[in-house]
Each structure stands twice: as structure tokens, then as C-alpha cells.
Design a protein around this motif. Structure first.
Motif, mmCIF file in Angstrom:
data_model
loop_
_atom_site.group_PDB
_atom_site.id
_atom_site.type_symbol
_atom_site.label_atom_id
_atom_site.label_comp_id
_atom_site.label_asym_id
_atom_site.label_seq_id
_atom_site.Cartn_x
_atom_site.Cartn_y
_atom_site.Cartn_z
ATOM 1 N N PRO A 146 0.761 -1.288 -0.254
ATOM 2 C CA PRO A 146 -0.168 -0.037 0.016
ATOM 3 C C PRO A 146 0.663 1.241 -0.072
ATOM 4 N N VAL A 147 2.096 1.040 0.498
ATOM 5 C CA VAL A 147 2.861 2.405 0.686
ATOM 6 C C VAL A 147 3.650 2.722 -0.588
ATOM 7 N N GLY A 148 3.715 1.723 -1.485
ATOM 8 C CA GLY A 148 4.307 1.980 -2.897
ATOM 9 C C GLY A 148 5.809 0.889 -2.795
ATOM 10 N N ALA A 149 6.006 0.050 -2.256
ATOM 11 C CA ALA A 149 7.151 -0.815 -2.130
ATOM 12 C C ALA A 149 6.874 -1.948 -3.177
ATOM 13 N N GLN A 150 7.863 -2.349 -3.933
ATOM 14 C CA GLN A 150 7.377 -2.845 -5.288
ATOM 15 C C GLN A 150 8.318 -4.108 -5.522
ATOM 16 N N GLY A 151 7.905 -5.179 -6.338
ATOM 17 C CA GLY A 151 8.619 -6.338 -6.729
ATOM 18 C C GLY A 151 9.024 -7.309 -5.565
ATOM 19 N N LEU A 152 9.873 -8.110 -6.325
ATOM 20 C CA LEU A 152 10.448 -9.329 -5.496
ATOM 21 C C LEU A 152 10.921 -8.781 -4.090
ATOM 22 N N MET A 153 11.702 -7.927 -3.927
ATOM 23 C CA MET A 153 12.415 -7.214 -2.790
ATOM 24 C C MET A 153 12.009 -6.225 -2.199
ATOM 25 N N GLN A 154 10.412 -5.783 -2.759
ATOM 26 C CA GLN A 154 9.603 -4.553 -2.214
ATOM 27 C C GLN A 154 10.526 -3.415 -1.820
ATOM 28 N N VAL A 155 11.116 -3.023 -3.172
ATOM 29 C CA VAL A 155 11.850 -1.712 -2.875
ATOM 30 C C VAL A 155 11.167 -0.462 -3.043
ATOM 31 N N SER A 241 3.857 -23.599 8.462
ATOM 32 C CA SER A 241 2.618 -22.649 8.720
ATOM 33 C C SER A 241 2.741 -21.512 7.685
ATOM 34 N N PRO A 242 1.371 -20.864 7.278
ATOM 35 C CA PRO A 242 1.821 -19.531 6.619
ATOM 36 C C PRO A 242 2.748 -18.557 7.076
ATOM 37 N N VAL A 243 3.206 -17.621 6.572
ATOM 38 C CA VAL A 243 4.179 -16.750 7.043
ATOM 39 C C VAL A 243 3.425 -15.575 7.125
ATOM 40 N N ALA A 244 3.676 -14.797 8.274
ATOM 41 C CA ALA A 244 2.766 -13.669 8.601
ATOM 42 C C ALA A 244 2.957 -12.498 7.691
ATOM 43 N N PRO A 245 2.179 -11.673 7.133
ATOM 44 C CA PRO A 245 2.624 -10.506 6.386
ATOM 45 C C PRO A 245 3.499 -9.511 7.129
ATOM 46 N N LYS A 246 4.232 -8.693 6.295
ATOM 47 C CA LYS A 246 5.306 -7.910 6.977
ATOM 48 C C LYS A 246 4.244 -6.588 7.833
ATOM 49 N N GLU A 251 5.935 -0.864 7.445
ATOM 50 C CA GLU A 251 5.879 -0.560 6.234
ATOM 51 C C GLU A 251 5.539 0.873 6.178
ATOM 52 N N LYS A 252 4.767 1.406 6.977
ATOM 53 C CA LYS A 252 4.360 2.926 6.973
ATOM 54 C C LYS A 252 5.650 3.595 7.530
ATOM 55 N N ALA A 253 6.433 3.344 8.334
ATOM 56 C CA ALA A 253 7.517 4.024 8.803
ATOM 57 C C ALA A 253 8.640 3.939 7.719
ATOM 58 N N SER A 254 8.689 2.875 6.956
ATOM 59 C CA SER A 254 9.825 2.817 5.955
ATOM 60 C C SER A 254 9.979 3.822 5.000
#
Length: 261
Positions: A146-155, A241-246, A251-254
């Protein structure tokens, strides 16, 4: 009715004239009968070459800039034994990641190969790169937060736009090769700055200013340990077990955190 009568009269007169001509010139009648008797040959069928889709490497490739040492391209030489061991390790890792994250084999192979080549170039553990990719996006090259981190490594491409310039600009953020390279460079920078992998991961997720990263670093390191076992040839279950989301907080602080670095 008059027009129809004139038309029929014209065709009738023409037919009589044709019959008279054929009667007077029998050779024409013979040639006409031979022409009508000949079978019609079908038009030749032109064979078309099968259309082949381009390979994944062609669709997803982004030319990485050459690393220069004293104005000369750096050559990373490995002996035959090391090359074989490296390929075997990559094959183990590719197969495991493909099954664990339900990624097509060819796609997984391309991602793993890119991670290994990038790691060799910038001197970073390829399994750490893959662990971050796995936790950040589940190996989805088109993931976006939602904050615009993109792609495989969420850049955060808007913040790190200068790192994408040599690869075509921020529109390359969803290109797997470009995303892996830029994300790996950012990760290495943060690890070096923090003095440890744990500190680097905490900054990478945007939680450097907080007391805790809410388990992000632990999840990455747990995945990293699994990948180390897989790379050594050990059998590791692909389902856990399913991996919890970041964490949303991180994310907002990043965006603010990284912008100030």
C-alpha cells in the motif's frame, strides 16, 4: 417485363451463335470439353513456421552494468569443481523454492540464478537475498504494498529512484532482474551500516527507529537457515505454517525512515 424479354432474347441469340461457331469449328468444341474435364488443382498449402514464445530470460532480462576495477571489467573466475558445486547448490535451492512458493520451475531458476550472480558481483550471501525475497513478496515479481514498495524485494522505487537510473528508470522496479539488483544493493548498504545482518534487516523493513521489527528479522533468518540446509543437500519440508505478512507499522515507517537515511 420488356427488359426481361430483351435480356432473354439477347442470351438466346448468343447461345445460337455459340452453337453455330462450335458446329463450324469442331476443334474448338473438343478443346472446350477437355478443359471442362480437367480436375481443379487445389491451391498449394504454404507451411508456416510454428510461433515460439520468447524465453523467460528474454522477457525479464535487464542488462546489469559492468563492474569496473581500475577501469577494467572484473572477471570472477571459478575452477571447474567450484562451478559444479555452485550449479548443484542452485539446483537444490531452485527446486525447493519452486515447490514451496508454487513458482514455475523456469521462473524459479531465473530468479535463483539472478540472485547468485548478483550476490557474486556485490559480495553478499545469495541465500540471504533469496530469504528476503521470499519473506517480502513470496517470490511474486509484481507484488506491491500500500505504501508503494514494489517487486520481489519490495523496493521503495520512489525513494531509491537513482539506483534504477542505469536500468531504465523506476519503471524497471517490477523487472525481476533490476529489482533483485537494487534490493540487494540496499540490503548490503544497510547491513554494512548497521554492523550486522539483524541490524540491516531491521533498517530494510523500516523499523530502525523502533524498539522491535515485530519479528521480521527472525522470519528472514529462519528462511535463510532453511535455505542453507537445502543448499547443502538436506531434505527440508516445503510446507510450513503460513508466513505472517510484513508489519503494517514498519511498512508505513519505511518511507519516512529510508527518506531520512
Amino acid at each position: 417485363m420488356t427488359t426481361m424479354q430483351h435480356t432473354l432474347t439477347f442470351f438466346g441469340v448468343s447461345a445460337l451463335a455459340m452453337m453455330a461457331l462450335l458446329y463450324l469449328r469442331p476443334e474448338l468444341a473438343h478443346e472446350a470439353s477437355q478443359m471442362l474435364a480437367q480436375p481443379v488443382k487445389p491451391a498449394p498449402v504454404v507451411a508456416r513456421a510454428p510461433v515460439q514464445a520468447p524465453g523467460l530470460s528474454a522477457l525479464m532480462s535487464t542488462p546489469a552494468p559492468a563492474v569496473l576495477i581500475d577501469n577494467q571489467p572484473a572477471i570472477l573466475a571459478l575452477d571447474d569443481k567450484a562451478i559444479k558445486a555452485n550449479r548443484k547448490q542452485q539446483a537444490f535451492v531452485t527446486s525447493w523454492l519452486s515447490k514451496r512458493y508454487r513458482v514455475a520451475g523456469d521462473a524459479a531458476d531465473m530468479l535463483v540464478s539472478t540472485a547468485y550472480s548478483t550476490a557474486r558481483e556485490i559480495k553478499l550471501d545469495p541465500l540471504l537475498i533469496l530469504a528476503v525475497m521470499a519473506i517480502e513478496s513470496g517470490l511474486n515479481p509484481f507484488a506491491e504494498s500500500p505504501v508503494g514498495a514494489q517487486g520481489l524485494m519490495q523496493v521503495m522505487s520512489k525513494i531509491h529512484h537513482e539506483k534504477f537510473q542505469e536500468m531504465g528508470g523506476t519503471q524497471a522496479a517490477l523487472n525481476p532482474v533490476a529489482n533483485i539488483r537494487v534490493g540487494s544493493l540496499i540490503l548490503k548498504e544497510y547491513v554494512k551500516r548497521g554492523g550486522s545482518v539483524e541490524a540491516g534487516l531491521k533498517t530494510y523493513v523500516g523499523a530502525a527507529a523502533f524498539e522491535t521489527d515485530q519479528g521480521y528479522g527472525s522470519r528472514v533468518m529462519n528462511e535463510y537457515q532453511k535455505l542453507k540446509l537445502v543448499a547443502s543437500g538436506k531434505k527440508v519440508p516445503t510446507f510450513t505454517s503460513p508466513v505472517a505478512p510484513k508489519p503494517v507499522m514498519a511498512e508505513k515507517a519505511s518511507q519516512e525512515q529510508i527518506a531520512g537515511l
